[in-house]
Design an enzyme around this catalytic site. Structure first.
Site, PDB file in Angstrom:
ATOM      1  N   ASN A   9       0.864  -1.185   0.000  1.00 57.21           N
ATOM      2  CA  ASN A   9       0.000   0.000   0.000  1.00 57.21           C
ATOM      3  C   ASN A   9       0.899   1.232   0.000  1.00 57.21           C
ATOM      4  O   ASN A   9       1.523   1.540   1.010  1.00 57.21           O
ATOM      5  CB  ASN A   9      -0.897  -0.039   1.250  1.00 57.21           C
ATOM      6  CG  ASN A   9      -1.747   1.206   1.396  1.00 57.21           C
ATOM      7  OD1 ASN A   9      -1.786   2.056   0.489  1.00 57.21           O
ATOM      8  ND2 ASN A   9      -2.428   1.332   2.515  1.00 57.21           N
ATOM      9  N   LYS A  11       0.058   4.289  -0.221  1.00 55.78           N
ATOM     10  CA  LYS A  11      -0.580   5.454   0.406  1.00 55.78           C
ATOM     11  C   LYS A  11      -0.386   6.705  -0.475  1.00 55.78           C
ATOM     12  O   LYS A  11      -0.370   6.582  -1.692  1.00 55.78           O
ATOM     13  CB  LYS A  11      -0.076   5.633   1.841  1.00 55.78           C
ATOM     14  CG  LYS A  11      -0.222   4.335   2.645  1.00 55.78           C
ATOM     15  CD  LYS A  11      -0.058   4.492   4.118  1.00 55.78           C
ATOM     16  CE  LYS A  11      -0.231   3.136   4.790  1.00 55.78           C
ATOM     17  NZ  LYS A  11      -0.177   3.177   6.234  1.00 55.78           N
ATOM     18  N   HIS A  95      -9.643   0.818   4.963  1.00 56.51           N
ATOM     19  CA  HIS A  95      -8.337   1.002   5.625  1.00 56.51           C
ATOM     20  C   HIS A  95      -8.541   1.889   6.861  1.00 56.51           C
ATOM     21  O   HIS A  95      -9.364   2.807   6.834  1.00 56.51           O
ATOM     22  CB  HIS A  95      -7.337   1.634   4.660  1.00 56.51           C
ATOM     23  CG  HIS A  95      -5.943   1.608   5.205  1.00 56.51           C
ATOM     24  ND1 HIS A  95      -5.502   2.524   6.124  1.00 56.51           N
ATOM     25  CD2 HIS A  95      -4.913   0.752   4.994  1.00 56.51           C
ATOM     26  CE1 HIS A  95      -4.247   2.231   6.455  1.00 56.51           C
ATOM     27  NE2 HIS A  95      -3.859   1.167   5.789  1.00 56.51           N
ATOM     28  N   GLU A  97      -6.964   4.289   8.004  1.00 58.71           N
ATOM     29  CA  GLU A  97      -6.802   5.739   7.775  1.00 58.71           C
ATOM     30  C   GLU A  97      -8.088   6.319   7.172  1.00 58.71           C
ATOM     31  O   GLU A  97      -8.455   7.458   7.453  1.00 58.71           O
ATOM     32  CB  GLU A  97      -5.579   5.980   6.870  1.00 58.71           C
ATOM     33  CG  GLU A  97      -4.285   5.731   7.655  1.00 58.71           C
ATOM     34  CD  GLU A  97      -3.114   5.222   6.841  1.00 58.71           C
ATOM     35  OE1 GLU A  97      -3.133   5.327   5.605  1.00 58.71           O
ATOM     36  OE2 GLU A  97      -2.168   4.707   7.470  1.00 58.71           O
ATOM     37  N   GLU A 167      -4.991  -5.152  10.507  1.00 61.23           N
ATOM     38  CA  GLU A 167      -3.972  -4.122  10.704  1.00 61.23           C
ATOM     39  C   GLU A 167      -4.265  -3.384  12.009  1.00 61.23           C
ATOM     40  O   GLU A 167      -5.094  -2.459  12.020  1.00 61.23           O
ATOM     41  CB  GLU A 167      -3.998  -3.115   9.552  1.00 61.23           C
ATOM     42  CG  GLU A 167      -3.735  -3.708   8.191  1.00 61.23           C
ATOM     43  CD  GLU A 167      -3.255  -2.659   7.198  1.00 61.23           C
ATOM     44  OE1 GLU A 167      -2.137  -2.806   6.707  1.00 61.23           O
ATOM     45  OE2 GLU A 167      -3.975  -1.684   6.943  1.00 61.23           O
ATOM     46  N   GLY A 173       2.654   2.345  10.726  1.00 63.19           N
ATOM     47  CA  GLY A 173       3.562   3.483  10.557  1.00 63.19           C
ATOM     48  C   GLY A 173       4.290   3.867  11.838  1.00 63.19           C
ATOM     49  O   GLY A 173       4.896   4.926  11.921  1.00 63.19           O
ATOM     50  N   SER A 208       3.672  -2.080  10.164  1.00 63.08           N
ATOM     51  CA  SER A 208       5.128  -2.062  10.352  1.00 63.08           C
ATOM     52  C   SER A 208       5.815  -3.378   9.978  1.00 63.08           C
ATOM     53  O   SER A 208       6.814  -3.756  10.590  1.00 63.08           O
ATOM     54  CB  SER A 208       5.490  -1.659  11.788  1.00 63.08           C
ATOM     55  OG  SER A 208       5.051  -0.335  12.041  1.00 63.08           O
TER      56      SER A 208
HETATM   57  P1  13P Z   1       3.147   0.429   7.545  1.00 66.35           P
HETATM   58  O1  13P Z   1       3.706  -0.858   6.986  1.00 66.35           O
HETATM   59  O2  13P Z   1       3.848   1.642   7.032  1.00 66.35           O
HETATM   60  O3  13P Z   1       3.036   0.370   9.032  1.00 66.35           O
HETATM   61  O4  13P Z   1       1.643   0.551   6.979  1.00 66.35           O
HETATM   62  C1  13P Z   1       0.779  -0.519   7.108  1.00 66.35           C
HETATM   63  C2  13P Z   1      -0.463  -0.212   6.354  1.00 66.35           C
HETATM   64  O5  13P Z   1      -1.245   0.630   6.743  1.00 66.35           O
HETATM   65  C3  13P Z   1      -0.703  -0.956   5.102  1.00 66.35           C
HETATM   66  O6  13P Z   1      -2.006  -0.755   4.656  1.00 66.35           O
END
Ligand code: 13P
Length: 249
Positions: A9, A11, A95, A97, A167, A173, A208
C-alpha cells in the site's frame, strides 16, 4: 488452502515517475511461479503508469479506495468500474486511515465492499483495533464487529472470497509490530468467525511489516501474507519480504 499474497500500500506517496520506477523494478524481478501473488496499491493518479509498467508481468494492481456509488454527481470520487477499467483487480476497503481520518463507518465500508465485488474487483477488507481498544481488551470484539458489518449486505460466501487484512491501528507506521502471537490470536479468531467457508480466505497482517520481522509473522498458521506500507516503497525491501513469504510455502 488459502492463497498466499504480498501487497504493497503506497498510500499518498511518490510521483508518476517514481511509481512507475518501483513498479517496473517489481515487474522485472518478480514471478509468481512460487504461487505467492503480489499486488501494489498506488495512488489513483498513478494507476495508469503503474498498470503500464507491470503489464504482462505477475504483479497485480489495486486501488486504495473506491466510491460506494456506481456513477453520478459525486465530485472527486472514483467508482469500482473505473478502477476495473484502469486494470485493477483488487481494491482496499475500510483502511483504518479512511475510517479514522475520512469518517468511514462500518456501514460505508460494507457498501464499498459490495460495490467492489459487483464490479468484479476483489476487495481487501481492512480491520483492526486502536491502542485504546486493545488496552481495554476489546480487540476481538471490535474486529468481529468490523467483519460482521460486511456480512449483513453480502453473503458470508462472498466475504470468504475476499481478502481480509488485520492491521492493528497502533502498529501502522509506528515501527511497533504486533507480536506474532498477538497477530495469530486475531487471525485465528477471524478464521473461526468465517467458519468452514473461511478455510480458503486469504488473511493478511499489516502494521510495520519489514524485512526483519516478516519471517516470524508469516510463520503463523493463520497468516497468509502481508499488507505492507512504508517498506513497500522500496523495491528491494518489498521483494525481500515477499521472498520470506515464499520460504514459508
Ligand atoms: P506500515 O507498513 O507503514 O506500518 O503501513 C501498514 C499499512 O497501513 C498498510 O495498509
Amino acid at each position: 488452502m488459502a492463497k498466499s499474497l504480498i501487497a504493497g500500500n503506497w498510500k499518498m506517496h511518490g510521483t508518476a515517475a517514481s511509481a512507475a520506477a518501483i513498479a517496473g523494478e517489481l515487474a522485472k524481478r518478480w514471478n509468481n511461479q512460487n504461487s505467492v501473488e503480489m499486488i501494489v496499491f498506488p495512488p489513483f493518479v498513478h494507476l495508469t503508469s503503474v498498470a503500464e509498467a507491470v503489464g504482462g508481468s505477475d504483479v497485480a494492481v489495486g486501488g486504495q479506495n473506491l466510491c460506494q456509488f456506481e456513477s453520478g454527481a459525486y465530485t472527486g470520487e472514483v467508482s469500482a468500474a473505473m478502477l476495473a477499467d484502469m486494470g485493477c483487480q483488487y481494491v482496499l476497503v475500510g483502511h483504518s486511515e479512511r475510517r479514522a481520518l475520512f469518517g468511514e463507518t462500518n456501514e460505508t465500508v460494507a457498501e464499498k465492499f459490495k460495490a467492489a465485488q459487483q464490479a468484479g474487483l476483489i476487495p481487501v477488507l481492512c480491520v483492526g483495533e486502536s491502542l485504546q481498544q486493545r488496552q481495554q481488551k476489546q480487540t476481538l470484539e471490535i474486529v468481529a464487529q468490523q467483519i460482521s458489518a460486511v456480512t449483513e449486505p453480502v453473503a458470508l460466501q462472498d466475504l470468504c472470497r475476499a481478502v481480509i487484512a488485520y492491521e492493528p491501528v497502533w502498529a501502522i507506521g509506528t515501527g511497533e509490530t504486533a507480536t506474532p502471537e498477538q497477530a495469530q490470536e486475531v487471525h485465528g479468531a477471524i478464521r473461526a468467525q468465517l467458519g468452514d467457508a473461511g478455510r480458503e480466505t486469504t488473511l493478511l497482517y499489516g502494521g510495520s511489516v519489514n524485512p526483519s520481522n516478516a519471517v516470524e509473522l508469516f510463520a503463523q498458521p493463520d497468516i497468509n501474507g502481508g499488507l505492507v506500507g512504508g517498506a513497500s516503497l522500496k523495491a528491494d525491501d518489498f521483494l525481500n519480504i515477499a521472498q520470506q513469504l515464499i520460504e514459508q510455502e
